[in-house]
Design a protein around this motif. Structure first.
Motif, PDB file in Angstrom:
ATOM      1  N   VAL A 107     -20.838   5.692 -12.117  1.00  0.00           N
ATOM      2  CA  VAL A 107     -19.362   5.344 -12.096  1.00  0.00           C
ATOM      3  C   VAL A 107     -18.603   6.656 -12.559  1.00  0.00           C
ATOM      4  O   VAL A 107     -19.031   7.262 -13.708  1.00  0.00           O
ATOM      5  CB  VAL A 107     -19.003   4.291 -13.355  1.00  0.00           C
ATOM      6  N   ALA A 108     -17.702   7.219 -12.175  1.00  0.00           N
ATOM      7  CA  ALA A 108     -16.821   8.283 -12.227  1.00  0.00           C
ATOM      8  C   ALA A 108     -15.688   7.746 -13.178  1.00  0.00           C
ATOM      9  O   ALA A 108     -15.349   6.686 -13.316  1.00  0.00           O
ATOM     10  CB  ALA A 108     -16.399   9.080 -10.938  1.00  0.00           C
ATOM     11  N   ASN A 109     -15.097   8.738 -13.755  1.00  0.00           N
ATOM     12  CA  ASN A 109     -13.687   8.760 -14.599  1.00  0.00           C
ATOM     13  C   ASN A 109     -12.782   8.030 -13.574  1.00  0.00           C
ATOM     14  O   ASN A 109     -12.345   8.391 -12.418  1.00  0.00           O
ATOM     15  CB  ASN A 109     -13.357   9.784 -15.145  1.00  0.00           C
ATOM     16  N   PRO A 110     -12.162   6.911 -14.002  1.00  0.00           N
ATOM     17  CA  PRO A 110     -10.928   6.447 -13.457  1.00  0.00           C
ATOM     18  C   PRO A 110      -9.906   7.257 -13.192  1.00  0.00           C
ATOM     19  O   PRO A 110      -9.589   8.188 -14.118  1.00  0.00           O
ATOM     20  CB  PRO A 110     -10.331   5.216 -14.157  1.00  0.00           C
ATOM     21  N   THR A 111      -9.002   7.360 -12.023  1.00  0.00           N
ATOM     22  CA  THR A 111      -7.834   7.982 -11.674  1.00  0.00           C
ATOM     23  C   THR A 111      -6.609   7.198 -11.369  1.00  0.00           C
ATOM     24  O   THR A 111      -6.870   6.003 -10.915  1.00  0.00           O
ATOM     25  CB  THR A 111      -8.469   8.989 -10.449  1.00  0.00           C
ATOM     26  N   PRO A 112      -5.398   7.388 -11.682  1.00  0.00           N
ATOM     27  CA  PRO A 112      -4.246   6.603 -11.261  1.00  0.00           C
ATOM     28  C   PRO A 112      -4.419   6.442  -9.687  1.00  0.00           C
ATOM     29  O   PRO A 112      -4.689   7.372  -8.946  1.00  0.00           O
ATOM     30  CB  PRO A 112      -3.219   7.633 -11.717  1.00  0.00           C
ATOM     31  N   GLY A 113      -3.924   5.506  -9.338  1.00  0.00           N
ATOM     32  CA  GLY A 113      -4.092   5.225  -7.632  1.00  0.00           C
ATOM     33  C   GLY A 113      -2.536   5.755  -7.366  1.00  0.00           C
ATOM     34  O   GLY A 113      -1.717   6.450  -8.044  1.00  0.00           O
ATOM     35  N   VAL A 114      -2.495   5.828  -6.164  1.00  0.00           N
ATOM     36  CA  VAL A 114      -1.278   6.281  -5.243  1.00  0.00           C
ATOM     37  C   VAL A 114      -0.091   5.743  -5.639  1.00  0.00           C
ATOM     38  O   VAL A 114       0.695   6.446  -5.903  1.00  0.00           O
ATOM     39  CB  VAL A 114      -1.536   6.416  -3.729  1.00  0.00           C
ATOM     40  N   THR A 115       0.061   4.456  -5.700  1.00  0.00           N
ATOM     41  CA  THR A 115       1.489   4.020  -6.192  1.00  0.00           C
ATOM     42  C   THR A 115       1.667   3.973  -7.631  1.00  0.00           C
ATOM     43  O   THR A 115       2.861   3.731  -7.853  1.00  0.00           O
ATOM     44  CB  THR A 115       1.448   2.511  -5.655  1.00  0.00           C
ATOM     45  N   GLY A 116       0.773   4.402  -8.452  1.00  0.00           N
ATOM     46  CA  GLY A 116       0.891   4.470  -9.823  1.00  0.00           C
ATOM     47  C   GLY A 116       0.870   3.031 -10.546  1.00  0.00           C
ATOM     48  O   GLY A 116       1.362   2.748 -11.583  1.00  0.00           O
ATOM     49  N   THR A 117       0.508   2.109  -9.847  1.00  0.00           N
ATOM     50  CA  THR A 117       0.258   0.386 -10.272  1.00  0.00           C
ATOM     51  C   THR A 117      -0.963   0.186 -10.601  1.00  0.00           C
ATOM     52  O   THR A 117      -1.141  -0.893 -11.200  1.00  0.00           O
ATOM     53  CB  THR A 117       1.037  -0.393  -9.428  1.00  0.00           C
ATOM     54  N   PHE A 118      -2.047   0.830 -10.515  1.00  0.00           N
ATOM     55  CA  PHE A 118      -3.547   0.643 -10.672  1.00  0.00           C
ATOM     56  C   PHE A 118      -3.994   2.049 -10.786  1.00  0.00           C
ATOM     57  O   PHE A 118      -3.634   3.020 -10.532  1.00  0.00           O
ATOM     58  CB  PHE A 118      -4.042  -0.068  -9.777  1.00  0.00           C
ATOM     59  N   SER A 119      -5.359   1.844 -11.461  1.00  0.00           N
ATOM     60  CA  SER A 119      -6.246   2.796 -11.528  1.00  0.00           C
ATOM     61  C   SER A 119      -7.444   2.600 -10.583  1.00  0.00           C
ATOM     62  O   SER A 119      -7.878   1.469 -10.466  1.00  0.00           O
ATOM     63  CB  SER A 119      -6.890   3.030 -12.976  1.00  0.00           C
ATOM     64  N   THR A 120      -8.114   3.774  -9.913  1.00  0.00           N
ATOM     65  CA  THR A 120      -9.283   3.850  -9.106  1.00  0.00           C
ATOM     66  C   THR A 120     -10.233   4.028  -9.826  1.00  0.00           C
ATOM     67  O   THR A 120     -10.210   5.182 -10.541  1.00  0.00           O
ATOM     68  CB  THR A 120      -9.059   4.424  -7.840  1.00  0.00           C
ATOM     69  N   VAL A 121     -11.483   3.155  -9.635  1.00  0.00           N
ATOM     70  CA  VAL A 121     -12.578   3.619 -10.257  1.00  0.00           C
ATOM     71  C   VAL A 121     -13.657   3.985  -9.182  1.00  0.00           C
ATOM     72  O   VAL A 121     -14.281   3.235  -8.466  1.00  0.00           O
ATOM     73  CB  VAL A 121     -13.139   2.497 -10.987  1.00  0.00           C
ATOM     74  N   PRO A 122     -14.073   5.354  -9.130  1.00  0.00           N
ATOM     75  CA  PRO A 122     -14.864   5.692  -8.032  1.00  0.00           C
ATOM     76  C   PRO A 122     -16.220   5.371  -8.462  1.00  0.00           C
ATOM     77  O   PRO A 122     -16.702   5.563  -9.637  1.00  0.00           O
ATOM     78  CB  PRO A 122     -14.776   7.254  -8.060  1.00  0.00           C
TER      79      PRO A 122
END
Length: 196
Positions: A107-122
């Motif tokens: 699991v990588a570090n989360p990054t902010p989603g494109v819309t800025g309303t959620f975070s993406t967890v790779p």
């Protein structure tokens, strides 16, 4: 002659009284009637708008249980925190239920989603198994209670035995959280929004 003029003066005086009465009594009332008609039209328009709004609110109240259920479902799919142990447990359970014996999950570090309303967890997963166990794993990922999206996948032959062909699959996927503060250098926990 003065006797003939008396009715004429009386008629003129009566006409003047009527004109004054019309000017001071009827015309002001007429403008008040016009104003009242304009107010009535405004109130009628507002009534139509309020009835439409009432019908909309009644429909929303009627559909509220379904909307609440949908909101709960989305909240489950986008949890308020990253919950890495829970995330790993979901993927591990999918691996085990698919009959796969080997899995490497990172699991990588989360990054902010494109819309800025959620975070993406790779997430990266490497697994080995038969074709059917790999297909079962992908099906389980597709039906996770948490929103997941497989971005890329690569399959290669791992080993070949006389009974079954063992395949190796590497996939990269994303899971999501509504926590915008997830990631390196942030304070973990649900993101709180403040009203302006």
């Amino acid at each position: 002659m003065s006797g003939r003029r008396a009715p004429l003066f009386a008629a003129i005086a009566a006409g003047a009284v009527v004109l004054l009465a019309v000017f001071f009594l009827v015309l002001p009332k007429r403008s008040q009637v016009s104003e009242a008609k304009a107010e009535l039209e405004t109130v009628q328009q507002q009534t139509v708008q309020l009835r439409a709004q009432l019908a909309s609110l009644a429909a929303a109240r009627e559909n509220a249980p379904e909307a609440r259920q949908e909101i709960r479902q989305v909240d489950n799919q986008l949890p308020p925190t990253m919950d890495e142990p829970g995330l790993l447990l979901l993927i591990k359970n999918s691996v085990e239920r698919s009959g796969i014996e080997f899995a490497d999950i990172s699991v990588a570090n989360p990054t902010p989603g494109v819309t800025g309303t959620f975070s993406t967890v790779p997430v990266s997963v490497s697994i080995e198994g038969t074709y059917f166990s790999l297909a079962s794993f992908l099906n389980k990922i597709e039906t996770l209670p948490r929103a997941a999206k497989v971005l890329t996948g690569a399959i290669s032959v791992a080993t070949s035995s006389s009974t079954e062909l063992e395949l190796s699959m590497q996939i990269s996927m994303e899971l999501y959280t509504s926590d915008l503060s997830a990631g390196p250098g942030s304070e973990p926990g649900p993101t709180t929004t403040t009203g302006a």
